[in-house]
Design a protein around this motif. Sequence first.
Motif, mmCIF file in Angstrom:
data_model
loop_
_atom_site.group_PDB
_atom_site.id
_atom_site.type_symbol
_atom_site.label_atom_id
_atom_site.label_comp_id
_atom_site.label_asym_id
_atom_site.label_seq_id
_atom_site.Cartn_x
_atom_site.Cartn_y
_atom_site.Cartn_z
ATOM 1 N N GLU A 50 0.843 -1.178 0.000
ATOM 2 C CA GLU A 50 0.000 0.000 0.000
ATOM 3 C C GLU A 50 0.885 1.237 0.000
ATOM 4 N N SER A 52 0.586 5.520 0.253
ATOM 5 C CA SER A 52 -0.227 6.712 0.452
ATOM 6 C C SER A 52 -0.009 7.644 -0.738
ATOM 7 N N ARG A 54 -0.083 11.121 -1.319
ATOM 8 C CA ARG A 54 -0.130 12.452 -0.707
ATOM 9 C C ARG A 54 -0.574 13.521 -1.697
ATOM 10 N N ASN A 57 -4.259 13.285 -2.032
ATOM 11 C CA ASN A 57 -4.888 13.781 -0.806
ATOM 12 C C ASN A 57 -5.017 15.299 -0.847
ATOM 13 N N ASP A 83 -7.455 12.903 9.444
ATOM 14 C CA ASP A 83 -6.535 12.310 8.453
ATOM 15 C C ASP A 83 -6.117 10.904 8.894
ATOM 16 N N ARG A 84 -5.776 10.757 10.181
ATOM 17 C CA ARG A 84 -5.358 9.444 10.702
ATOM 18 C C ARG A 84 -6.504 8.436 10.630
ATOM 19 N N ARG A 87 -6.944 7.478 6.958
ATOM 20 C CA ARG A 87 -5.836 6.634 6.500
ATOM 21 C C ARG A 87 -5.967 5.208 7.047
ATOM 22 N N SER A 90 -8.736 3.448 5.019
ATOM 23 C CA SER A 90 -8.318 3.122 3.645
ATOM 24 C C SER A 90 -7.341 1.953 3.638
ATOM 25 N N LEU A 91 -6.378 1.982 4.544
ATOM 26 C CA LEU A 91 -5.392 0.902 4.620
ATOM 27 C C LEU A 91 -6.034 -0.422 5.009
ATOM 28 N N SER A 168 -7.721 10.497 2.912
ATOM 29 C CA SER A 168 -6.663 9.519 2.695
ATOM 30 C C SER A 168 -6.947 8.682 1.462
ATOM 31 N N VAL A 170 -5.108 5.805 -0.843
ATOM 32 C CA VAL A 170 -3.996 4.858 -0.859
ATOM 33 C C VAL A 170 -4.078 4.008 -2.121
#
Length: 195
Positions: A50, A52, A54, A57, A83-84, A87, A90-91, A168, A170
């Motif tokens: 995976e 990210s 950025r 985003n 954001d966390r 993320r 998504s992960l 996010s 990914v």
Amino acid sequence: MAIDHDRGNPARLHRSRTLRLGLVVVALALAGIAGSGILSGTARATAGSETSLRALNHQLFAAINAFRVSHQLAPLRESPALDRSARAHSLEMGKDGYFGHSSADGTAFWQRIAHYYPSHGYRSWSVGENLLWATPRISAKSALAMWIASPEHLANLLSPTWREIGVSAVHVSGAPRVFRGQSVTIITTDFGVRK
């Protein structure tokens, strides 16, 4: 999907339909049409990994705020906590091969977001979420267009309630199960307000 918790009032839950196969078909078609939407400066992931995105985003954050401002709404502030949350979701979807607002263990989306964006210490708290998965070439413009085409997702984009956002995107190579081993881009956008 959105949920409100107002201290002193019962929780109100507004459910929207999750974009499923129909959105995926539209995403694949739009991604093919928008071939020029390849993001520069994004790293390629190796099989089963995976990455990210950025740049995507930031482009989504800017596109969502431009869309809101064009509808006479205040732009949203970026929230590191949201954001966390975005993320992590998504992960997890990419790793576990599912697509939905709830977590893989069945935790409701608002409970997951509350882990990162807590409600304690505030008299009111509300969160919402938009999801999308598409081919790796999805652009911010195409993603926004798909959300705008969905009444439930458009309502989140245009809600005057929100003050903060987390985004996010990914890239997942060889995503399992529902993604059938394809390389995909998964986007989670979490909206929030705390007062």
